[in-house]
Motif scaffolding. Sequence first.
Motif, PDB file in Angstrom:
ATOM      1  N   ARG A  62      57.777  83.807  54.536  1.00  0.00           N
ATOM      2  CA  ARG A  62      57.200  85.005  55.146  1.00  0.00           C
ATOM      3  C   ARG A  62      57.956  85.363  56.412  1.00  0.00           C
ATOM      4  NH1 ARG A  62      55.785  85.549  50.901  1.00  0.00           N
ATOM      5  NH2 ARG A  62      53.721  85.431  49.965  1.00  0.00           N
ATOM      6  N   GLU A 238      45.579  86.487  37.446  1.00  0.00           N
ATOM      7  CA  GLU A 238      44.709  87.242  38.354  1.00  0.00           C
ATOM      8  C   GLU A 238      43.261  87.284  37.887  1.00  0.00           C
ATOM      9  OE1 GLU A 238      46.440  91.083  39.121  1.00  0.00           O
ATOM     10  OE2 GLU A 238      48.071  90.220  40.329  1.00  0.00           O
ATOM     11  N   TYR A 257      46.683  84.910  41.981  1.00  0.00           N
ATOM     12  CA  TYR A 257      45.691  85.303  42.982  1.00  0.00           C
ATOM     13  C   TYR A 257      44.292  84.826  42.617  1.00  0.00           C
ATOM     14  CZ  TYR A 257      49.282  88.433  44.906  1.00  0.00           C
ATOM     15  OH  TYR A 257      50.418  88.953  45.467  1.00  0.00           O
TER      16      TYR A 257
HETATM   17  P1  C2E Z   1      58.805  84.254  42.909  1.00  0.00           P
HETATM   18  O1  C2E Z   1      59.559  83.001  43.141  1.00  0.00           O
HETATM   19  O2  C2E Z   1      58.691  84.717  41.512  1.00  0.00           O
HETATM   20  O3  C2E Z   1      57.385  84.009  43.584  1.00  0.00           O
HETATM   21  C1  C2E Z   1      56.170  84.430  43.025  1.00  0.00           C
HETATM   22  C2  C2E Z   1      55.740  85.744  43.637  1.00  0.00           C
HETATM   23  O4  C2E Z   1      54.585  86.199  42.950  1.00  0.00           O
HETATM   24  C3  C2E Z   1      55.331  85.632  45.100  1.00  0.00           C
HETATM   25  O5  C2E Z   1      55.691  86.852  45.735  1.00  0.00           O
HETATM   26  C4  C2E Z   1      53.809  85.518  45.007  1.00  0.00           C
HETATM   27  O6  C2E Z   1      53.140  85.903  46.182  1.00  0.00           O
HETATM   28  C5  C2E Z   1      53.549  86.453  43.861  1.00  0.00           C
HETATM   29  N1  C2E Z   1      52.284  86.190  43.170  1.00  0.00           N
HETATM   30  C6  C2E Z   1      51.682  85.000  42.963  1.00  0.00           C
HETATM   31  N2  C2E Z   1      50.546  85.145  42.262  1.00  0.00           N
HETATM   32  C7  C2E Z   1      50.409  86.465  42.021  1.00  0.00           C
HETATM   33  C8  C2E Z   1      49.413  87.242  41.339  1.00  0.00           C
HETATM   34  O7  C2E Z   1      48.417  86.743  40.814  1.00  0.00           O
HETATM   35  N3  C2E Z   1      49.634  88.593  41.289  1.00  0.00           N
HETATM   36  C9  C2E Z   1      50.732  89.185  41.865  1.00  0.00           C
HETATM   37  N4  C2E Z   1      50.845  90.512  41.785  1.00  0.00           N
HETATM   38  N5  C2E Z   1      51.684  88.473  42.518  1.00  0.00           N
HETATM   39  C10 C2E Z   1      51.526  87.128  42.589  1.00  0.00           C
HETATM   40  P2  C2E Z   1      56.358  86.873  47.177  1.00  0.00           P
HETATM   41  O8  C2E Z   1      55.755  85.803  48.030  1.00  0.00           O
HETATM   42  O9  C2E Z   1      56.319  88.282  47.644  1.00  0.00           O
HETATM   43  O10 C2E Z   1      57.858  86.451  46.896  1.00  0.00           O
HETATM   44  C11 C2E Z   1      58.723  87.287  46.176  1.00  0.00           C
HETATM   45  C12 C2E Z   1      60.007  86.592  45.812  1.00  0.00           C
HETATM   46  O11 C2E Z   1      60.768  86.272  46.985  1.00  0.00           O
HETATM   47  C13 C2E Z   1      59.796  85.248  45.113  1.00  0.00           C
HETATM   48  O12 C2E Z   1      59.464  85.470  43.768  1.00  0.00           O
HETATM   49  C14 C2E Z   1      61.151  84.615  45.328  1.00  0.00           C
HETATM   50  O13 C2E Z   1      62.072  85.109  44.389  1.00  0.00           O
HETATM   51  C15 C2E Z   1      61.541  85.125  46.707  1.00  0.00           C
HETATM   52  N6  C2E Z   1      61.267  84.069  47.706  1.00  0.00           N
HETATM   53  C16 C2E Z   1      60.136  83.797  48.392  1.00  0.00           C
HETATM   54  N7  C2E Z   1      60.290  82.725  49.208  1.00  0.00           N
HETATM   55  C17 C2E Z   1      61.572  82.293  49.013  1.00  0.00           C
HETATM   56  C18 C2E Z   1      62.355  81.217  49.566  1.00  0.00           C
HETATM   57  O14 C2E Z   1      61.909  80.399  50.378  1.00  0.00           O
HETATM   58  N8  C2E Z   1      63.650  81.120  49.126  1.00  0.00           N
HETATM   59  C19 C2E Z   1      64.193  81.988  48.215  1.00  0.00           C
HETATM   60  N9  C2E Z   1      65.468  81.827  47.847  1.00  0.00           N
HETATM   61  N10 C2E Z   1      63.481  82.993  47.677  1.00  0.00           N
HETATM   62  C20 C2E Z   1      62.189  83.154  48.073  1.00  0.00           C
END
Ligand code: C2E
Length: 276
Positions: A62, A238, A257
């Motif tokens: 974040r 969800e 979620y």
């Molecule tokens: P990701 O690895 O596919 O992470 C899952 C995303 O889905 C997360 O979004 C999470 O908040 C979201 N999510 C989980 N459950 C639900 C749900 O029930 N409904 C919906 N609509 N969404 C859900 P977030 O946190 O916005 O992260 C987006 C992407 O950013 C991640 O996709 C990942 O590719 C990247 N990311 C986040 N943290 C890191 C990190 O520390 N390093 C790297 N390289 N990439 C990161």
Amino acid sequence: AKLAGKNCIRFFHAAMDHAVAESAQLEQALRGAWDRDELSLSFQPIYDLANRRLVGAESLLRWTHPMLGVVPPTVFVAVAERSGLIESIGREVLHAACRAAADWHIAGTRPFVSVNVSALQLRKGDLVEEVQAALSASGLPAELLHLELTETSVMGDEAQVAVLVSRLRAIGVKIWLDDFGTGFSGLSHLRRVPVDGVKIDKSFVFDLLRDPDDLALTSAIIAMAHSLGFTVVAEGVESEAQFDLLRERGCDFAQGYWLGRPVPDAEFTAGHLEGR
Ligand code: C2E
Ligand code: CA
Ligand code: CA
Ligand code: CA
């Protein structure tokens, strides 16, 4: 905070026209963000579908900028990757995630922490050493560290990635293929890269109850992954109906979620670990 987030997203949509200038500005703002405490980790619980027990958590980065507010990771991770900043940020993430998970205890078992690794970190060459450093600094047992590699980051470089993955698994670290099903060549990767499990992309899970094609695909992924000995996580759960359907189809773990949103460590510990 919610309003600031919405405005922020609107800001970024408007800024797409000036994508180049914006990303240069973002890159500048992102430089040193970790040291200024603007970057932090949230943790989202992962549950066992069969017994509804917590098994682990995914760490999600974040960024709260003092002027821009909350910047979504889908925006700034891309900037960090293009600029190479992801190398140092990724190292901090690895250390912070291991430090957090080293303190997680629930009756009888300990949850794993799952860390996202970008394609650039994979290609850099010293990931194994960085992982070992993070494990020994935190005291976290290797089997409680899981790494998520996206299907697309593995693509094209299977032989090299396979060697790296084997070295990581030899230490005891577990490897997941993230966003599985979106890369169009899943089967071949499963054969060439020795992973422990796959995470079914949330785009398949969203419409599970309405779209028979998504249900068929999800069921096929589960069956195929199981026949190869892999564990399967479904993300984006969800609703209880999705949870029940995935359990019925034999999926192992679920994240979404409905089970819990990504939250800071203190909240995760209070909400998901204590009193269980
Ligand atoms: P990701 O690895 O596919 O992470 C899952 C995303 O889905 C997360 O979004 C999470 O908040 C979201 N999510 C989980 N459950 C639900 C749900 O029930 N409904 C919906 N609509 N969404 C859900 P977030 O946190 O916005 O992260 C987006 C992407 O950013 C991640 O996709 C990942 O590719 C990247 N990311 C986040 N943290 C890191 C990190 O520390 N390093 C790297 N390289 N990439 C990161
Ligand atoms: Ca992930
Ligand atoms: Ca994912
Ligand atoms: Ca994704």
